[in-house]
Design a protein around this motif. Structure first.
Motif, PDB file in Angstrom:
ATOM      1  N   THR A 116     -24.737  23.116  33.502  1.00  0.00           N
ATOM      2  CA  THR A 116     -24.680  22.154  35.231  1.00  0.00           C
ATOM      3  C   THR A 116     -25.254  20.594  35.125  1.00  0.00           C
ATOM      4  N   VAL A 117     -26.176  20.730  35.069  1.00  0.00           N
ATOM      5  CA  VAL A 117     -26.878  20.106  35.188  1.00  0.00           C
ATOM      6  C   VAL A 117     -26.873  17.759  34.314  1.00  0.00           C
ATOM      7  N   LEU A 118     -26.398  18.832  33.201  1.00  0.00           N
ATOM      8  CA  LEU A 118     -25.205  18.162  32.287  1.00  0.00           C
ATOM      9  C   LEU A 118     -24.282  17.702  32.339  1.00  0.00           C
ATOM     10  N   ILE A 119     -23.335  18.577  32.319  1.00  0.00           N
ATOM     11  CA  ILE A 119     -22.224  18.856  33.276  1.00  0.00           C
ATOM     12  C   ILE A 119     -21.582  17.468  34.052  1.00  0.00           C
ATOM     13  N   GLY A 120     -22.812  18.022  35.081  1.00  0.00           N
ATOM     14  CA  GLY A 120     -23.228  16.871  36.421  1.00  0.00           C
ATOM     15  C   GLY A 120     -23.590  15.766  35.753  1.00  0.00           C
ATOM     16  N   MET A 121     -24.381  15.168  35.129  1.00  0.00           N
ATOM     17  CA  MET A 121     -25.104  14.275  34.467  1.00  0.00           C
ATOM     18  C   MET A 121     -23.322  12.981  33.826  1.00  0.00           C
ATOM     19  N   VAL A 122     -23.003  13.913  32.587  1.00  0.00           N
ATOM     20  CA  VAL A 122     -21.580  13.620  32.122  1.00  0.00           C
ATOM     21  C   VAL A 122     -20.850  12.860  33.074  1.00  0.00           C
ATOM     22  N   ALA A 123     -20.577  13.353  34.077  1.00  0.00           N
ATOM     23  CA  ALA A 123     -19.541  13.107  34.759  1.00  0.00           C
ATOM     24  C   ALA A 123     -20.114  11.889  35.425  1.00  0.00           C
TER      25      ALA A 123
ATOM     26  N   MET B 201     -12.514  14.268  38.403  1.00  0.00           N
ATOM     27  CA  MET B 201     -12.829  14.460  40.521  1.00  0.00           C
ATOM     28  C   MET B 201     -13.132  14.291  41.577  1.00  0.00           C
ATOM     29  N   VAL B 202     -14.638  13.940  40.863  1.00  0.00           N
ATOM     30  CA  VAL B 202     -15.279  13.341  41.948  1.00  0.00           C
ATOM     31  C   VAL B 202     -15.236  11.429  42.237  1.00  0.00           C
ATOM     32  N   THR B 203     -15.117  11.218  41.147  1.00  0.00           N
ATOM     33  CA  THR B 203     -14.163   9.042  41.324  1.00  0.00           C
ATOM     34  C   THR B 203     -13.328   8.947  42.676  1.00  0.00           C
ATOM     35  N   PRO B 204     -12.725  10.041  42.955  1.00  0.00           N
ATOM     36  CA  PRO B 204     -11.724   9.758  43.704  1.00  0.00           C
ATOM     37  C   PRO B 204     -13.230   9.520  45.354  1.00  0.00           C
ATOM     38  N   ILE B 205     -14.057  10.338  44.968  1.00  0.00           N
ATOM     39  CA  ILE B 205     -15.090  10.674  46.649  1.00  0.00           C
ATOM     40  C   ILE B 205     -16.003   9.494  46.349  1.00  0.00           C
ATOM     41  N   ILE B 206     -16.081   9.531  45.153  1.00  0.00           N
ATOM     42  CA  ILE B 206     -17.348   8.484  45.614  1.00  0.00           C
ATOM     43  C   ILE B 206     -16.624   7.014  45.611  1.00  0.00           C
ATOM     44  N   SER B 207     -15.650   6.693  45.324  1.00  0.00           N
ATOM     45  CA  SER B 207     -14.658   5.805  45.419  1.00  0.00           C
ATOM     46  C   SER B 207     -14.937   5.447  47.060  1.00  0.00           C
ATOM     47  N   SER B 208     -14.432   6.130  47.662  1.00  0.00           N
ATOM     48  CA  SER B 208     -13.727   6.386  49.000  1.00  0.00           C
ATOM     49  C   SER B 208     -15.045   5.772  49.863  1.00  0.00           C
TER      50      SER B 208
ATOM     51  N   VAL C 208      -3.542   5.841  47.147  1.00  0.00           N
ATOM     52  CA  VAL C 208      -3.367   6.703  46.116  1.00  0.00           C
ATOM     53  C   VAL C 208      -4.458   7.240  45.684  1.00  0.00           C
ATOM     54  N   VAL C 209      -5.735   6.803  45.441  1.00  0.00           N
ATOM     55  CA  VAL C 209      -7.448   7.135  45.310  1.00  0.00           C
ATOM     56  C   VAL C 209      -7.599   8.312  46.758  1.00  0.00           C
TER      57      VAL C 209
ATOM     58  N   LEU D  90     -16.193   3.460  37.113  1.00  0.00           N
ATOM     59  CA  LEU D  90     -15.096   3.352  37.958  1.00  0.00           C
ATOM     60  C   LEU D  90     -14.328   3.619  39.092  1.00  0.00           C
ATOM     61  N   ALA D  91     -15.434   4.534  39.461  1.00  0.00           N
ATOM     62  CA  ALA D  91     -15.547   4.358  41.144  1.00  0.00           C
ATOM     63  C   ALA D  91     -16.071   2.861  42.125  1.00  0.00           C
ATOM     64  N   THR D  92     -17.163   2.254  41.661  1.00  0.00           N
ATOM     65  CA  THR D  92     -17.304   0.569  41.494  1.00  0.00           C
ATOM     66  C   THR D  92     -16.167   0.124  41.202  1.00  0.00           C
ATOM     67  N   GLY D  93     -15.690   0.426  39.768  1.00  0.00           N
ATOM     68  CA  GLY D  93     -14.591  -1.237  39.995  1.00  0.00           C
ATOM     69  C   GLY D  93     -13.614  -0.512  41.226  1.00  0.00           C
ATOM     70  N   ALA D  94     -13.027  -0.030  40.945  1.00  0.00           N
ATOM     71  CA  ALA D  94     -12.103   1.160  41.738  1.00  0.00           C
ATOM     72  C   ALA D  94     -12.130  -0.070  43.353  1.00  0.00           C
TER      73      ALA D  94
END
Length: 347
Positions: A92-99, A208-215, A129-130, A106-110
């Motif tokens: 769980t932790v590794l998947i979260g870290m990779v994500a 999945m989490v990129t739009p949340i962070i970007s917003s 869209v985001v 990506l979120a910062t650039g958007a």
């Protein structure tokens, strides 16, 4: 509505310029609004508390059986009284870290493009869209990752050297990217050892989490003080110089908070991981290698076939995940609340 009553100041021999005393007389609508808001806040806290109590009570048989070993055992055999979440907890932790590693750039650039560079006519469209990306069901992301992303990710270009194989070839000396029993330089070697890995699951969760962070980042960047922006330009800063010296320092708290909110979502993602990853119960520290797992996908995998003690074990696993995400989101809230306008800008 609040009615403000200002009483005239009593004359004084020393001075007649004393400030007037202000009293607030709350009307019925104001009291009703305050009561509804307060009840809503208390209801959220009550629901969270009830969820924690429910999971704890349902998990007690498993916790009594395994004790603290529940966090260290790397197998799942409730019938044999040997089950724990050590393997899936690490997964769980590794998947979260990779994500997070993939999603944050990506979120910062958007967010920066929408807040600072996009034309005014295009920016609202990009915002929608985001935001709509966050509304796409996770099962759709899982199907996309299983049937489109993973095959093209493993075999890219005419020579068939996809990103996981490239990482295993040139970064395999790092334990995180090593793949046991696999020679990435073998031209006829099979890529089956790279399928269903933590890396592939992390990419899907990142989408999945990129739009949340970007917003979150976009809202913080757009609130950077106009005066400090203009001051940076007046001192001769370029557009990027202004962003680097004003916008990014101002939004540092929001960036960290948004990242942690995205991490909380990534830790609890279920169906996207369940569809892609090859489930194992042992600790799998190599993110490119076949096999992995997460707590949420464990619950989805074993719930239908579990007996009473197995259900209790799954409830205990859910309790561990609940505590993890609660701590992450609580920390994110603290960081966001502590960030204030202009507190960290360098202009």
């Amino acid at each position: 509505m609040t009615v403000v009553v200002m009483e005239p100041a009593e004359p004084s021999a020393a001075s007649t310029d004393r400030p007037r005393r202000i009293r607030q007389r709350r009307t019925g609508s104001d009291l009703l609004f305050r009561g509804v808001i307060r009840a809503g806040g208390l209801m959220v806290l009550a629901i969270m508390l009830l969820v924690g109590i429910f999971l704890t009570l349902r998990a007690l048989p498993a916790l009594r059986t395994m004790g603290w070993r529940f966090l260290t055992v790397q197998e799942w055999d409730p019938a044999g009284a040997a089950f724990g979440v050590a393997g899936v907890l690490v997964g769980t932790v590794l998947i979260g870290m990779v994500a997070i590693v993939i999603a944050v750039p990506l979120a910062t650039g958007a967010a920066l493009y929408i807040a600072e560079y996009a034309p005014r006519r295009i920016a609202p469209v990009l915002v929608n869209v985001v935001d709509l990306m966050a509304a796409v069901p996770s099962v759709v992301y899982g199907i996309w990752g299983l049937y489109l992303l993973q095959p093209h990710l493993l075999v890219a270009g005419e020579q068939g050297e996809g990103l996981p194989r490239w990482l295993a070839t040139y970064l395999g000396w790092i334990p995180l990217f090593r793949v046991d029993g696999y020679d990435p330089r073998d031209p006829i070697g099979s890529n089956s050892a790279l399928t269903g890995s933590t890396f592939v699951a992390g990419i899907i969760v990142a989408m999945m989490v990129t739009p949340i962070i970007s917003s979150v980042m976009r809202e913080v960047f757009s609130q950077a003080p106009v005066g400090e922006r203009e001051g940076a330009f007046a001192l001769g800063a370029t557009k990027w110089g202004m962003i680097r010296s004003v916008v990014l320092p101002f939004g540092r708290g929001g960036m960290i908070g948004g990242t942690m909110l995205g991490l909380g979502r990534a830790l609890g993602e279920t169906i996207g991981v369940f569809l892609v990853i090859s489930f194992v119960f042992v600790i799998q520290p190599h993110i490119l290698q076949n096999g992995g797992g997460s707590i949420s996908s464990l619950i989805a995998l074993r719930y239908a076939e579990s007996n009473a003690i197995g259900i209790a074990g799954l409830m205990a696993a859910g309790l561990v995940l609940f505590v993890m995400t609660l701590l992450v989101n609580f920390g994110a809230g603290l960081i966001i609340n502590r960030s204030r306008s202009g507190a960290a800008s360098d202009a």
